[in-house]
Each structure stands twice: as C-alpha cells, then as structure tokens.
Motif scaffolding. Structure first.
Motif, PDB file in Angstrom:
ATOM      1  N   SER A   1      45.442  43.493  45.122  1.00  9.49           N
ATOM      2  CA  SER A   1      44.224  44.317  45.207  1.00  9.49           C
ATOM      3  C   SER A   1      44.141  44.918  46.733  1.00  9.49           C
TER       4      SER A   1
ATOM      5  N   VAL B   1      45.501  48.480  46.520  1.00 10.68           N
ATOM      6  CA  VAL B   1      44.358  49.517  45.773  1.00 10.68           C
ATOM      7  C   VAL B   1      43.451  49.664  46.893  1.00 10.68           C
TER       8      VAL B   1
ATOM      9  N   MET C   1      38.128  50.934  42.087  1.00  8.91           N
ATOM     10  CA  MET C   1      38.326  49.493  42.502  1.00  8.91           C
ATOM     11  C   MET C   1      37.391  48.774  41.478  1.00  8.91           C
TER      12      MET C   1
ATOM     13  N   GLY D   1      39.800  48.416  38.609  1.00 10.70           N
ATOM     14  CA  GLY D   1      40.962  47.911  39.218  1.00 10.70           C
ATOM     15  C   GLY D   1      41.915  47.162  38.395  1.00 10.70           C
TER      16      GLY D   1
ATOM     17  N   GLN E   1      41.222  42.333  39.979  1.00 12.59           N
ATOM     18  CA  GLN E   1      39.941  42.882  39.845  1.00 12.59           C
ATOM     19  C   GLN E   1      38.609  42.241  39.923  1.00 12.59           C
TER      20      GLN E   1
ATOM     21  N   MET F   1      38.585  42.621  43.963  1.00 14.47           N
ATOM     22  CA  MET F   1      37.949  44.165  43.991  1.00 14.47           C
ATOM     23  C   MET F   1      36.540  44.299  43.978  1.00 14.47           C
TER      24      MET F   1
END
Length: 477
Positions: free
Chosen positions: A57, A60, A115, A118, A136, A139
């Motif tokens: 995470s 990203v 995001m 994500g 995810q 995020m």
C-alpha cells in the motif's frame, strides 16, 4: 567549486543558520516517518501478511502523493525567493500560497481515485490477490488524508520561507502519539473498539494528516506576525498565471520524485516475486533507510529556502555557500548512519518483528542482509537529495529530473533486475542495484550544483524572479 577565499566565519555562520532551519524540518520529517513506522510496528505484530500488505500500500501511496509533493516543493522555492526580494513580498507570497493550495487539491484527486482501486492495480501488477485485497482495505482508509497532507506541505513551505520551522515540528510531533493512540485502538480492538487490522492503521494515518494541516492553519491564522499575510484570504479565487508558475516549476520536481519513488515502488513489487518474507524484509530495511533519509531531506528543504532567500535578495555568494554547506552537513550525518547499518544490521532489523511471530526469523535474517546494502548507499542518498534541494532554490528542476531518470531507471533498475534475476542474487541483488543508481544520481546532482552555483550572476535586491526579472532566466544551463 567552494571558494577558498570566503571568510571562515562566514561558513560557520551559514552552517549555524542552516542547522537552525534544518534540524526542526528534519525532526518534522522524522515525525512523518514515525507515522508509517508505527503502522509497520503494529501490523508486524499482527502478522507478516499484514505487514506485507501495508508495504504494498505504501508504495502506491507515495507514488500517488508525488505530484502534490512536487507542487508544494515548487511553492516553497517561490515563496523563499519572494521573501528574499522583499518588494511586494506579502501579496506575492499570498498569491503563491493560494496557487499551491489549488495545486495540492487538484493533484490529490487522481491519486485518490487510483488508491480507491488499489487492489485492482496491484493484482494487475502480479501481486498475490489476498495481499492486494488487504492493501486495498488500507488504501481506501488512508487516501482521505492525501489532500490534507498536500495542504500541510504548502504551509510548511511557507513557514520555511519565513525561517520559522518550529511550529510545524511541534505539530508533527503531536501527530505521532495521536496516530499511535488511534492505531492502538483500531488495529488491535482496544477500549471496546472492533479490531480492524490494516483498516485501523489507514484510518489513524488519515486522521493524523488532517490534524497536521488544521493545527498549522489555525496557528498561521492566529499568529501575530503571520496573520497579516492572510494566506487563506479569497482562497476560492483561481490565479491561473501564478498557478502556471507553480506547475511549470513543480511538474519536473514531481516527475523527479515519481522516478525515485517509482524506483523503490518497483523494487517493492519485484520483491513480491520472492514471497511475503522478502516483501516484509524489504519493508523493514526501507523503513530504517527512510528514517535516516529524513535528516538530509530536512537539509534539502532548508537548502531550498536558504538558497532561494539569497537569490531573491541578489546575493549569489551567499547562495553558493548555503548549498555547499547543506551538502557537507548531509555527509557529516550520513557517514555515521552508514557505519551503524554496516555494523549492526541484525539488531536494527529485530526492532520491527515479534520473535514469536510465524516467519520472523527468516524475515529478520533477510532484512539484516538488505540493511548492509542500505549502509552502502547512505552517503549517496543524502548527497543527491540535498543537491536537488539546493538546485530547487535556483529554480533549476528540469535537468535534475533528467538526471533522476537516467540514474534511477536506466542505471539503477537495470542493475537491480540484472543482479536479482539473471545473476540469481535475489532480493540482495535488487538492493545492490539501488546502490549503483543512487551513486550515479549523487555524482550528477553534485556536479550540476557545482556548475550552476559557480556561474551565478549577481542581481539587485528586489528582483525575486516574480516582481523583477524571471529568476530562472539568468541561471546558465
């Protein structure tokens, strides 16, 4: 080159001024690193998989944060030159900050969309579906802090230009226990709250980002010496010309940051090919290296302000002195940090792991190996970021972007992939490639600073690049 004829007292005075500005900024950076370190420490005690998910995470997250970060650094450079020029600086600084606010908000939107999706992005990049889903979850909670973080960076740049780094430091330090408390409650389900794991860590991070901006905004609006700037006056009014200046200067900075962040993000993704233990070990080593990096990053931010103030006032000799002083101070700090990583990698890696957790011994052993390579690139990492910060004070951003592209990707990533896969070195080979890339960038950034600072023309005080001649125009390329 450094002018040997400069009075020794002038260099000591510059070192003192640089440290007074840089150390609170470095500690502020450390406080921001502590937010992620707290999440990593909590989730490392939940499971190796949870730690690996938040690591994915983070790659990203920082990639999506780069555009706003770049625009805020451009705003800081412009604010410093405007204050150095003095003439009309109050109105000019207000307009530039307003443009920075618009830039931060607009830059946040695409990153938030990415995001939110994500998990899909990570699965498309070949990551384990279970880790992608957990990432995810994190995020979708932490992304709400992105616009607040961008707005906080703009205000911090203003405070750097005013040479008042203390308030952002205090607020950043207060955010650490706030994040830790909320994370402790939500990650583990304490005080009657449900145990939310990675979601709890994401919520804690978003709340901490919002707190930092709101607290600093209240301080600026209430402080007797700062409220006259009326930074949030008519904040809804778009200033296309000033926003264009911020974007023109900030996009190459954002691209440079994306190249660097993208390199480490790509490295993190390639680590996924070696399993969860490799990803977790990479996270630990990267967290420790990022913590030491916060200090030269603070010096880089101080160098941008000190060089920009001198250029705005037409004092080329002081600008040169400021940049070289920041580079030297970075080397003084990063040398001992390199020695620490080379001499005690195992002790450093063990901080982040519960020995009783499944897979902890394997993860710790690999993390210790990666830290040996982190020790090798400490000096290079510090010199390249400070060199880039000093160049931003000259509003030189395009060539540093090209240097980053060549050094990080053409040199660093190529070496990392070649050593990791065809050569069969695995995760240590990836980090050996980072050593090669960062060394190349450091050398080129230092050369660029030496070349431009040695050819700086003098200008009359008041020509800050916005109220007089364009600041970037006189800089020989």
């Amino acid at each position: 080159m450094i002018k040997a004829s400069a009075p020794r007292g002038a260099w000591w005075a510059e070192a003192r001024a640089m440290l007074l500005l840089a150390w609170p900024m470095a500690l502020t950076n450390l406080s921001q690193m502590a937010l992620l370190a707290t999440d990593s420490a909590y989730l490392g005690h939940v499971s190796t998989e949870a730690l690996a998910a938040v690591t994915l995470s983070s790659t990203v997250f920082w990639t999506m944060l780069a555009p706003g970060f770049g625009l805020s650094l451009a705003t800081a450079a412009l604010l410093a030159q405007e204050r150095g020029g003095r003439i009309g600086h109050v109105r000019g600084m207000r307009r530039t900050h307003r443009a920075g606010v618009w830039g931060a908000v607009l830059a946040a939107v695409p990153g938030m969309v990415v995001m939110w999706n994500g998990g899909t992005v990570l699965r498309a990049l070949g990551q384990d579906p279970a880790l992608a889903d957990a990432a995810q979850d994190f995020m979708r909670c932490v992304l709400w802090g992105i616009p607040f973080f961008g707005l906080y960076l703009n205000l911090r740049g203003f405070m750097a230009a005013m040479e008042r780094p203390g308030p952002p430091l205090v607020i950043g330090l207060l955010a650490v226990p706030l994040n830790a408390l909320i994370g402790w409650v939500l990650v583990f389900g304490n005080l009657g709250a449900p145990a939310m794991g990675v979601r709890g860590a994401g919520i804690a991070g978003a709340v901490a980002d919002a707190f930092m901006f709101l607290a600093l905004a209240v301080f600026v609006m209430r402080d007797r010496r700062l409220r006259r700037y009326r930074l949030f006056g008519r904040i809804w009014r778009l200033d296309p010309s000033r926003l264009g200046r911020v974007v023109a200067l900030g996009l190459p900075i954002a691209a440079q940051m994306l190249l660097e962040i993208g390199l480490f993000s790509a490295v993190g993704l390639f680590m996924g090919a070696f399993g969860a233990h490799a990803v977790a070990a990479h996270a630990i080593a990267l967290q420790i290296a990022s913590t030491t990096f916060a200090v030269p990053l603070g010096l880089a931010q101080a160098a941008t302000a000190r060089v920009g103030l001198a250029i705005g006032a037409g004092r080329a000799r002081e600008a040169r002195r400021a940049g070289w002083t920041a580079i030297a101070l970075s080397a003084v700090f990063m040398g001992p940090m390199a020695a620490l990583m080379l001499l005690a990698p195992g002790a450093l890696a063990s901080i982040f792991l519960d020995p009783a957790a499944p897979g902890a011994a394997e993860t710790a052993a690999l993390a210790a190996t990666l830290l040996l390579f982190a020790g090798l690139f400490q000096l290079s990492d510090g010199m390249q970021v400070v060199g880039a910060g000093a160049l931003r004070g000259l509003q030189d951003t395009r060539v540093p972007m090209l240097i980053a592209a060549a050094g990080y990707w053409a040199l660093g990533l190529t070496a990392a992939l070649g050593l990791a896969f065809p050569a069969g070195l695995g995760p240590p080979g990836i980090w050996a490639g980072l050593v090669v890339g960062l060394a190349g960038v450091a050398g080129a950034m230092t050369w660029r600073w030496s070349r431009l600072s040695g050819r700086l023309p003098g200008r009359s005080p008041g020509q800050d690049g916005l109220t007089g001649a364009p600041a970037a125009a006189p800089i020989p390329g």
